[in-house]
Scaffold this motif. Structure first.
Motif, PDB file in Angstrom:
ATOM      1  N   LYS A   1       0.827  -1.204   0.000  1.00  8.79           N
ATOM      2  CA  LYS A   1       0.000   0.000   0.000  1.00  8.79           C
ATOM      3  C   LYS A   1       0.867   1.262   0.000  1.00  8.79           C
ATOM      4  O   LYS A   1       0.577   2.225  -0.714  1.00  8.79           O
ATOM      5  CB  LYS A   1      -0.928  -0.012   1.221  1.00  8.79           C
ATOM      6  N   ALA A   2       1.929   1.235   0.793  1.00  7.83           N
ATOM      7  CA  ALA A   2       2.813   2.393   0.874  1.00  7.83           C
ATOM      8  C   ALA A   2       3.444   2.694  -0.479  1.00  7.83           C
ATOM      9  O   ALA A   2       3.560   3.856  -0.880  1.00  7.83           O
ATOM     10  CB  ALA A   2       3.897   2.160   1.927  1.00  7.83           C
ATOM     11  N   ARG A   3       3.812   1.627  -1.190  1.00  9.05           N
ATOM     12  CA  ARG A   3       4.417   1.800  -2.511  1.00  9.05           C
ATOM     13  C   ARG A   3       3.427   2.459  -3.469  1.00  9.05           C
ATOM     14  O   ARG A   3       3.766   3.376  -4.211  1.00  9.05           O
ATOM     15  CB  ARG A   3       4.821   0.428  -3.060  1.00  9.05           C
ATOM     16  N   VAL A   4       2.193   1.968  -3.421  1.00 18.53           N
ATOM     17  CA  VAL A   4       1.171   2.483  -4.342  1.00 18.53           C
ATOM     18  C   VAL A   4       0.853   3.945  -4.016  1.00 18.53           C
ATOM     19  O   VAL A   4       0.773   4.794  -4.908  1.00 18.53           O
ATOM     20  CB  VAL A   4      -0.106   1.616  -4.260  1.00 18.53           C
ATOM     21  N   VAL A   5       0.695   4.239  -2.739  1.00 17.96           N
ATOM     22  CA  VAL A   5       0.356   5.606  -2.333  1.00 17.96           C
ATOM     23  C   VAL A   5       1.505   6.563  -2.677  1.00 17.96           C
ATOM     24  O   VAL A   5       1.275   7.692  -3.099  1.00 17.96           O
ATOM     25  CB  VAL A   5       0.025   5.651  -0.827  1.00 17.96           C
ATOM     26  N   ALA A   6       2.731   6.093  -2.505  1.00 16.98           N
ATOM     27  CA  ALA A   6       3.882   6.941  -2.829  1.00 16.98           C
ATOM     28  C   ALA A   6       3.872   7.310  -4.305  1.00 16.98           C
ATOM     29  O   ALA A   6       4.232   8.417  -4.699  1.00 16.98           O
ATOM     30  CB  ALA A   6       5.182   6.228  -2.474  1.00 16.98           C
ATOM     31  N   LEU A   7       3.441   6.376  -5.137  1.00 17.01           N
ATOM     32  CA  LEU A   7       3.396   6.629  -6.577  1.00 17.01           C
ATOM     33  C   LEU A   7       2.273   7.581  -6.957  1.00 17.01           C
ATOM     34  O   LEU A   7       2.340   8.270  -7.970  1.00 17.01           O
ATOM     35  CB  LEU A   7       3.196   5.305  -7.335  1.00 17.01           C
ATOM     36  N   ASP A   8       1.231   7.618  -6.156  1.00 13.69           N
ATOM     37  CA  ASP A   8       0.007   8.296  -6.599  1.00 13.69           C
ATOM     38  C   ASP A   8      -0.828   8.693  -5.390  1.00 13.69           C
ATOM     39  O   ASP A   8      -1.890   8.145  -5.140  1.00 13.69           O
ATOM     40  CB  ASP A   8      -0.781   7.343  -7.513  1.00 13.69           C
ATOM     41  N   GLU A   9      -0.329   9.707  -4.681  1.00 11.15           N
ATOM     42  CA  GLU A   9      -0.958  10.051  -3.409  1.00 11.15           C
ATOM     43  C   GLU A   9      -2.423  10.451  -3.561  1.00 11.15           C
ATOM     44  O   GLU A   9      -3.270  10.089  -2.749  1.00 11.15           O
ATOM     45  CB  GLU A   9      -0.175  11.195  -2.731  1.00 11.15           C
ATOM     46  N   THR A  10      -2.747  11.216  -4.580  1.00 10.40           N
ATOM     47  CA  THR A  10      -4.102  11.753  -4.673  1.00 10.40           C
ATOM     48  C   THR A  10      -4.981  11.019  -5.682  1.00 10.40           C
ATOM     49  O   THR A  10      -5.975  11.549  -6.167  1.00 10.40           O
ATOM     50  CB  THR A  10      -4.074  13.254  -5.021  1.00 10.40           C
ATOM     51  N   GLU A  11      -4.607   9.770  -5.973  1.00  9.83           N
ATOM     52  CA  GLU A  11      -5.415   8.899  -6.823  1.00  9.83           C
ATOM     53  C   GLU A  11      -5.723   9.471  -8.186  1.00  9.83           C
ATOM     54  O   GLU A  11      -6.873   9.660  -8.572  1.00  9.83           O
ATOM     55  CB  GLU A  11      -6.722   8.510  -6.091  1.00  9.83           C
ATOM     56  N   GLN A  12      -4.656   9.776  -8.914  1.00 10.81           N
ATOM     57  CA  GLN A  12      -4.830  10.161 -10.314  1.00 10.81           C
ATOM     58  C   GLN A  12      -4.701   8.928 -11.223  1.00 10.81           C
ATOM     59  O   GLN A  12      -5.147   8.954 -12.351  1.00 10.81           O
ATOM     60  CB  GLN A  12      -3.775  11.194 -10.735  1.00 10.81           C
ATOM     61  N   GLY A  13      -4.075   7.877 -10.708  1.00  9.54           N
ATOM     62  CA  GLY A  13      -3.838   6.713 -11.565  1.00  9.54           C
ATOM     63  C   GLY A  13      -3.806   5.403 -10.815  1.00  9.54           C
ATOM     64  O   GLY A  13      -4.841   4.882 -10.397  1.00  9.54           O
ATOM     65  N   ILE A  14      -2.581   4.878 -10.589  1.00  6.82           N
ATOM     66  CA  ILE A  14      -2.404   3.515 -10.076  1.00  6.82           C
ATOM     67  C   ILE A  14      -3.117   3.271  -8.740  1.00  6.82           C
ATOM     68  O   ILE A  14      -3.544   2.166  -8.448  1.00  6.82           O
ATOM     69  CB  ILE A  14      -0.896   3.158  -9.950  1.00  6.82           C
ATOM     70  N   ARG A  15      -3.270   4.324  -7.936  1.00  5.71           N
ATOM     71  CA  ARG A  15      -3.907   4.114  -6.640  1.00  5.71           C
ATOM     72  C   ARG A  15      -5.314   3.540  -6.774  1.00  5.71           C
ATOM     73  O   ARG A  15      -5.809   2.853  -5.878  1.00  5.71           O
ATOM     74  CB  ARG A  15      -3.943   5.435  -5.857  1.00  5.71           C
ATOM     75  N   ALA A  16      -5.950   3.826  -7.908  1.00 10.07           N
ATOM     76  CA  ALA A  16      -7.300   3.299  -8.128  1.00 10.07           C
ATOM     77  C   ALA A  16      -7.331   1.780  -8.111  1.00 10.07           C
ATOM     78  O   ALA A  16      -8.372   1.175  -7.836  1.00 10.07           O
ATOM     79  CB  ALA A  16      -7.853   3.832  -9.451  1.00 10.07           C
ATOM     80  N   VAL A  17      -6.179   1.153  -8.377  1.00  8.74           N
ATOM     81  CA  VAL A  17      -6.129  -0.316  -8.400  1.00  8.74           C
ATOM     82  C   VAL A  17      -6.450  -0.903  -7.025  1.00  8.74           C
ATOM     83  O   VAL A  17      -6.939  -2.022  -6.902  1.00  8.74           O
ATOM     84  CB  VAL A  17      -4.746  -0.802  -8.912  1.00  8.74           C
ATOM     85  N   LEU A  18      -6.208  -0.122  -5.989  1.00 10.35           N
ATOM     86  CA  LEU A  18      -6.567  -0.568  -4.632  1.00 10.35           C
ATOM     87  C   LEU A  18      -8.077  -0.764  -4.515  1.00 10.35           C
ATOM     88  O   LEU A  18      -8.557  -1.357  -3.552  1.00 10.35           O
ATOM     89  CB  LEU A  18      -6.089   0.450  -3.594  1.00 10.35           C
ATOM     90  N   ASN A  19      -8.810  -0.263  -5.493  1.00 10.82           N
ATOM     91  CA  ASN A  19     -10.263  -0.441  -5.475  1.00 10.82           C
ATOM     92  C   ASN A  19     -10.715  -1.741  -6.150  1.00 10.82           C
ATOM     93  O   ASN A  19     -11.914  -1.944  -6.375  1.00 10.82           O
ATOM     94  CB  ASN A  19     -10.950   0.750  -6.155  1.00 10.82           C
TER      95      ASN A  19
END
Lengths: 348, 348
Positions: B214-232
């Motif tokens: 999770k930390a890796r993903v958030v670091a890449l995309d803190e405000t959910e413009q892209g990859i963070r959406a995959v957590l959904n």
């Protein structure tokens, strides 16, 4: 004319303050204009004609600092929900500082943050509130105690909206300009002494100069850890005056004018400022019919009121003082007796 | 054990997630613990003994997602005001995701933002909600529609607090771990297939692995413009299920388990996932007694409900799908017929 606000943050958050540059704005998104009854009746139609958006909505709030509260914030948020604004939508703050602060706050928390634009309609908000990203609402504990730091995407200062501004409110805006000149820019102060702001070209130039000063300060210290506090010159005293008069006697800029004069008396006692410099500041304030005197009923009570400001940490009062014209001094730990003497002199 | 969360922001905002490292914490400031009735009765005393502060206060909220609203937020803010917290004060979120989200939100807007620390007491919030800085509250329009991005100063995940967690809630947390393994980390998925989390050492390791992802993903995309959406992954379906069952039938992690199975059926139709891989995922979910099936009354209505999520922009639904085990695919514009067929198959 424009001024760029460059922040020590990712570049996407920098923005431009335009002065008299508002042509038609096009947005491929939903846009919600937030304004108040006064501004809406005078200028909303004018603005609506300049905005092209996918869908354009307005929400009109009651006018006045007393409405800068959670209830008005909820009116803005509810309008966002009703019109199904999404994360790409935009809010436009169209009014004075109260509208700007509340709209910015709503933008910062709607769906975890959406963009907003400021179109300030008072001189005070053009030169002060619209730059810096401070947002917030008041509550029974004090002013701006709930809020955020959230920068606009752009600011448009239009002199056309100032034409309907009551003279007192105009002068209140000038007070904040003088404030910035005294602590940061001697050349600007001297320029103000020799240029009347009733001349429109002068006014525009003064607005640009003031915004440039504020932008520089905010860029150095966005979240007010240091130098940004200097923008509060006159405000420590002004807050007590506003509080004692229940925010009904003086406009904020008027209270700041008196507060600067009080701060200058203290600065003179500490030899940061000489009598001639203090006189020049009073003279400039009076040229714009700004009040420079307030009758303190009880100096002890006035002093104690400094400590009631909930933002004061650990009960140390920071006084922002002018150091000559164009300089500043942040003084902590000034002995109580010295402050009381200054308050007595201010009363004399 | 610890995991560092490094953000693409000024360094001061990075923070550390500690796993079983909570000794006594010392603060030279006022501290307010925010918790709920359930956690308070079980663990508040234990925590209070570990905190040394200038002044230590607690506010205890009712327990449950239905209290994640403006009223509870105001209870937190009022406690801040009553105890005269200042800009250096600290909030501690002590509870599950609801407490974490509300406390973080309160911290982000009290006096324009103060520090907070997370001490998550559920497995779900340890591996998911405590990392990433999403804060918020629900309202009648939907979940988390008012909120902010605000990172904690530190997170302490303590296994001692998990010992009192009901078995269903434990499994709901495991569902989110499986979710991260499926889309981001094949080796972790295989590790989960071969290590039982009822073993405390395994559990600790799995928590650390999940947080690291999770930390890796958030670091890449803190405000959910892209990859963070995959957590959904699984969540598009889960939100409809939760909504149709009024948030009373399934825990969030349980709905996500079903949602992943539904997403996998769609992924199989689009050949991103094969039958064997889909089966391995179901098997692992069922090992933890997670539900994997939900009876859809009306597939058309279920499909339409995707569009009711107010965060969907321009009515395009983004489906997060597993691409094999350990990979992901963000699919837009999947034809409605294909989605409907998948929903019918899920129902079979």
């Amino acid at each position: 004319m424009y001024v760029d606000v460059i922040l020590n943050q990712p570049a996407s958050r920098d923005y431009r303050v335009y002065i008299d540059q508002l042509e038609t704005l096009h947005f491929d998104t939903k846009v919600l204009i937030v304004t108040n009854t006064t501004v809406a009746s005078l200028h909303l139609e004018t603005l609506q004609k300049k905005i092209e958006a996918k869908e354009l909505y307005s929400v009109i709030l009651p006018d006045g600092e007393q409405y800068k509260n959670m209830q008005s914030l909820n009116l803005i948020l509810n309008a966002c929900f009703e019109h199904r604004l999404d994360r790409k939508s935009l809010l436009i703050a169209f009014g004075g500082g109260v509208i700007g602060d509340m709209t910015g706050f709503a933008a910062s928390i709607y769906q975890r943050g959406i963009d907003f634009i400021q179109i300030p309609t008072t001189l005070l908000s053009q030169v002060d509130a619209s730059v810096g990203g401070k947002t917030g609402i008041n509550n029974s504990y004090g002013k701006n105690l709930i809020g955020s730091f959230w920068q606009p995407r752009a600011v448009y200062c239009e002199s056309v909206f100032l034409k309907t501004l009551p003279k007192r409110e105009f002068s209140a805006g000038v007070a904040e300009m003088i404030k910035m000149a005294v602590t940061f820019d001697k050349a600007f102060f001297e320029w103000l002494e020799t240029h009347d702001l009733e001349d429109e070209a002068h006014l525009k130039e003064a607005i640009a100069k003031s915004i440039a000063i504020k932008a520089r300060v905010v860029a150095l210290d966005e979240t007010e850890q240091g130098i940004r506090a200097v923008l509060n010159y006159g405000h420590t005293f002004a807050h007590v005056i506003e509080n004692q008069t229940h925010y009904t006697t003086f406009l904020h800029g008027e209270a700041v004018a008196i507060g600067m004069v009080m701060a200058n008396i203290l600065a003179q006692k500490l030899t940061f400022l000489n009598a001639d410099e203090a006189l020049r500041i009073v003279t400039l304030l009076e040229h714009y019919d700004l009040p420079t005197h307030y009758r303190i009923e009880n100096v002890e009570a006035f002093y104690d009121a400094f400590f009631l400001d909930k933002k004061s940490e650990h009960a140390v009062i920071k006084f922002i003082l002018a150091q000559g014209i164009g300089g500043y001094e942040i003084s902590r730990n000034i002995p109580k007796e010295v402050v009381l003497e200054a308050l007595k002199e201010a009363n004399a």
